[in-house]
Design a protein around this motif. Structure first.
Motif, short mmCIF file in Angstrom:
data_model
loop_
_atom_site.label_atom_id
_atom_site.label_comp_id
_atom_site.label_asym_id
_atom_site.label_seq_id
_atom_site.Cartn_x
_atom_site.Cartn_y
_atom_site.Cartn_z
N LEU A 74 1.10 -1.50 0.03
CA LEU A 74 0.21 0.01 -0.30
C LEU A 74 0.97 1.36 -0.26
N ALA A 75 0.50 1.98 -0.76
CA ALA A 75 1.95 3.03 -0.95
C ALA A 75 0.74 4.21 -1.22
N THR A 76 1.01 5.82 0.08
CA THR A 76 0.30 6.15 -0.10
C THR A 76 0.85 8.14 -0.41
N CYS A 77 0.08 8.58 -1.02
CA CYS A 77 0.67 10.48 -0.92
C CYS A 77 1.77 9.98 -2.34
N ILE A 78 3.04 10.43 -1.55
CA ILE A 78 3.86 10.67 -2.35
C ILE A 78 4.27 9.39 -2.19
N GLY A 79 4.28 7.95 -1.37
CA GLY A 79 4.65 6.59 -1.85
C GLY A 79 4.05 6.39 -3.38
N MET A 80 2.28 6.60 -3.48
CA MET A 80 1.91 6.14 -4.72
C MET A 80 2.86 6.69 -6.04
N GLN A 81 2.85 8.31 -5.96
CA GLN A 81 3.82 9.42 -7.50
C GLN A 81 4.81 8.43 -7.61
N LEU A 82 5.72 8.26 -6.60
CA LEU A 82 6.98 7.26 -6.48
C LEU A 82 6.99 6.14 -6.80
N LEU A 83 5.24 5.50 -7.15
CA LEU A 83 5.92 4.05 -7.81
C LEU A 83 5.25 4.79 -9.32
N CYS A 84 4.80 5.56 -9.97
CA CYS A 84 4.58 6.08 -11.33
C CYS A 84 6.23 6.14 -12.16
N ARG A 85 5.34 6.31 -13.05
CA ARG A 85 6.83 6.24 -14.05
C ARG A 85 7.94 7.19 -14.03
N ASP A 86 7.44 8.56 -13.60
CA ASP A 86 8.03 10.29 -13.37
C ASP A 86 7.31 11.04 -13.33
N SER A 87 7.99 11.90 -12.94
CA SER A 87 6.45 13.24 -11.80
C SER A 87 7.28 14.11 -12.10
N GLU A 88 6.68 15.39 -12.31
CA GLU A 88 6.74 16.76 -12.88
C GLU A 88 7.61 17.34 -11.81
N GLU A 89 7.28 16.69 -10.70
CA GLU A 89 7.97 17.74 -9.47
C GLU A 89 9.36 17.56 -9.70
N ASN A 90 10.34 18.47 -10.04
CA ASN A 90 11.38 18.53 -10.02
C ASN A 90 11.98 16.96 -10.90
N ASN A 91 11.20 17.01 -11.92
CA ASN A 91 11.32 15.87 -13.61
C ASN A 91 12.11 14.96 -12.93
N THR A 92 11.24 13.86 -12.02
CA THR A 92 12.10 12.96 -11.28
C THR A 92 11.57 11.47 -12.28
N THR A 93 12.17 10.73 -11.96
CA THR A 93 11.81 9.45 -12.41
C THR A 93 12.03 8.88 -11.70
N CYS A 94 11.04 8.11 -11.61
CA CYS A 94 10.05 7.29 -10.44
C CYS A 94 10.28 5.95 -10.34
N MET A 95 9.87 5.12 -10.20
CA MET A 95 9.74 3.38 -10.04
C MET A 95 8.97 3.00 -10.91
N GLY A 96 7.76 3.15 -11.61
CA GLY A 96 6.95 3.24 -12.92
C GLY A 96 6.57 1.57 -12.72
N VAL A 97 6.16 1.65 -11.21
CA VAL A 97 5.86 0.12 -11.16
C VAL A 97 3.88 0.56 -12.60
N PHE A 98 3.31 1.66 -12.08
CA PHE A 98 2.03 2.27 -12.84
C PHE A 98 3.18 3.11 -13.98
N ASP A 99 2.72 2.48 -14.93
CA ASP A 99 3.06 3.36 -16.29
C ASP A 99 2.53 5.41 -16.64
N VAL A 100 2.25 5.66 -15.85
CA VAL A 100 1.51 7.04 -15.55
C VAL A 100 2.95 8.01 -15.30
N SER A 101 2.80 9.23 -15.88
CA SER A 101 3.17 10.40 -15.13
C SER A 101 2.44 11.57 -14.18
N VAL A 102 3.22 11.66 -13.34
CA VAL A 102 2.49 12.99 -12.46
C VAL A 102 1.96 14.05 -12.83
N LYS A 103 1.92 14.60 -12.69
CA LYS A 103 1.32 15.88 -13.67
C LYS A 103 1.20 16.84 -11.71
#
Lengths: 195, 252
Positions: A74-103
């Motif tokens: 169970l990932a919550t808040c930033i934990g959920m975003q870190l499981l995505c592919r990447d995030s616009e927050e400081n152009n961060t590459t994340c872990m990519g479990v969910f193939d989704v870009s955080v905006k």
């Protein structure tokens, strides 16, 4: 049941631990790979900034471990975003479990961050919302969001509809803070623990 | 739909809840942990704990209190009073507080807002602004409203937002303790020019006052103390009243 709460440089994990105490379950707060791997359930909580959090996870090798976990996570808040592919927050590459870009939320009139209690609606099978009605309120605090995508298991709307919850295989994620979302949040955590 | 928030404020002195009129003449209104948990049960959306006698000696008492509150309360809560460093914030967040509120220390050294937002994230940094109308203008006050500054309220609200504050807790010292209604005009002026949420505080006396602060005042949240502590208004009744008048409310 062994529950591991992943220890990393995210703020305010204490609330998650107190929520577990109120439910009456034991847990280990750890960054030890072996303890995390062998736990029955893993919680990946967090409040914070994506690039700093990812840098810490990389340093500890947890960025490799987390996506390979087999037990319910169970990932919550930033934990959920870190499981995505990447995030616009400081152009961060994340872990990519969910193939989704955080905006980042952008709105000319609505206030950002999205702070407060908002209602969520389940999509498809969502075992974490078992026993809950649609339009229950949970507590959000965030400036970045995962858009609606094939993994969306609950939606919320602010500026536009976005993913309040996502699910893929053994990975469950929530944008809101279940640990401080009153009895509704407690039920969601209990549903996860009962998986 | 994102709801408006109802926030009871618990003023803390030596581990007990107190509330005075215009910040003087304090009366004891009970045990903060018990009161906080009760409010959460009754439908409060968040809680604010303000340590009004914040001193170095009291820091440990406050941290212990925060830990007890976090154990017993399942909604977000903010802690304020005498916070002036990264270490202070770290101790409170580690004890389980969800947000902290800073006031005089930010006026003294505005860079503190940037530092805290950078270190902990804007989401947990509330800047509290005490304001009073003097000589035709609204001025920021510090030290529990006892000292006037040379900073105008609207300019300060804009500055703390640009420095990374996540929310503003706006207390009108003119309205506080009067039970004659919130300072709606000023609240609306600041809310319309801010892109972060405004928590309005000071002056709540009736349920109608909350309706006004959400409509005329354009506030995102309404905060009050004594009317809740002395059960003049029950939170659940207030939320039903507001929901019936079309204000988005979390009711369960």
């Amino acid at each position: 049941m062994e529950i591991a709460i992943i220890k990393y440089n995210a703020g305010n994990v204490q609330s998650v631990m107190y929520a577990m105490d109120r439910i009456g379950v034991k847990y280990t707060w750890t960054d030890d790979e072996k303890v995390i791997e062998s736990a029955d359930k893993v919680i990946f909580p967090g409040v914070g900034e994506a690039s700093t959090a990812m840098a810490y996870l990389r340093e500890k090798g947890l960025d490799q471990l987390i996506p390979k976990l087999q037990q319910p996570v169970l990932a919550t808040c930033i934990g959920m975003q870190l499981l995505c592919r990447d995030s616009e927050e400081n152009n961060t590459t994340c872990m990519g479990v969910f193939d989704v870009s955080v905006k980042r939320f952008i709105s000319p009139d609505l206030k950002i961050p999205h702070v407060g209690w908002n209602s969520i609606q389940a999509y498809g099978e969502n075992p974490l919302m078992e026993g809950l009605k649609n339009d229950e309120y949970v507590y959000f605090v965030h400036s970045f969001y995962a858009p609606i995508n094939p993994y969306t298991s609950a939606a919320c709307a602010y500026v536009q509809p976005f993913s309040a919850m996502m699910q893929k295989d053994n990975f469950y994620a929530a944008q809101f803070h279940a640990e401080i979302s009153g009895l509704v949040g407690q039920k969601i955590i209990q549903n996860f623990l009962a998986l | 739909m994102l709801t408006k928030r109802i926030i009871p404020c618990l003023d803390i002195k030596e581990g007990r809840t107190v509330k005075g009129t215009n910040f003087i003449d304090l009366r004891d209104a009970g045990d903060p942990v018990e009161l906080g948990a009760l409010y959460a049960e009754q439908g409060a959306d968040e809680l604010v704990f303000l340590d009004i006698t914040a001193t170095v000696d009291n820091r440990k008492t406050l941290v212990n209190l925060v830990r007890e509150v976090a154990r017993h309360v399942n909604i977000p809560f903010t802690v304020g009073g005498g916070i002036s460093s990264i270490e202070d914030v770290s101790a409170l967040l580690n004890a389980g507080a969800d947000k902290v509120s800073i006031n005089s220390s930010a006026v003294r050294r505005p860079q503190l807002v940037d530092e805290l937002a950078m270190q902990f994230g804007s989401q947990c940094i509330i800047v509290a602004i005490d304001t009073r109308f003097v000589g035709g203008k609204n001025w920021v006050h510090t030290h529990g409203g006892r000292k006037i500054t040379e900073i105008q309220t609207l300019a300060w609200a804009k500055e703390v937002e640009s420095r990374g504050a996540g929310e503003i807790l706006l207390t009108s010292m003119d309205a506080d303790g009067t039970k004659a209604g919130f300072a709606n005009e000023l609240t609306s002026q600041i809310s319309l020019q801010s892109s972060i949420p405004i928590i309005a505080s000071g002056g709540a006396g009736t349920m109608e006052h909350f309706y006004e602060v959400f409509t005329e005042g354009k506030a995102d949240a309404g905060l009050a103390a004594s009317i809740f502590h002395f059960k003049e208004i029950e939170i659940i009744e207030l939320k039903k009243y507001l929901a019936n008048k079309g204000i988005p409310m979390r009711i369960y």
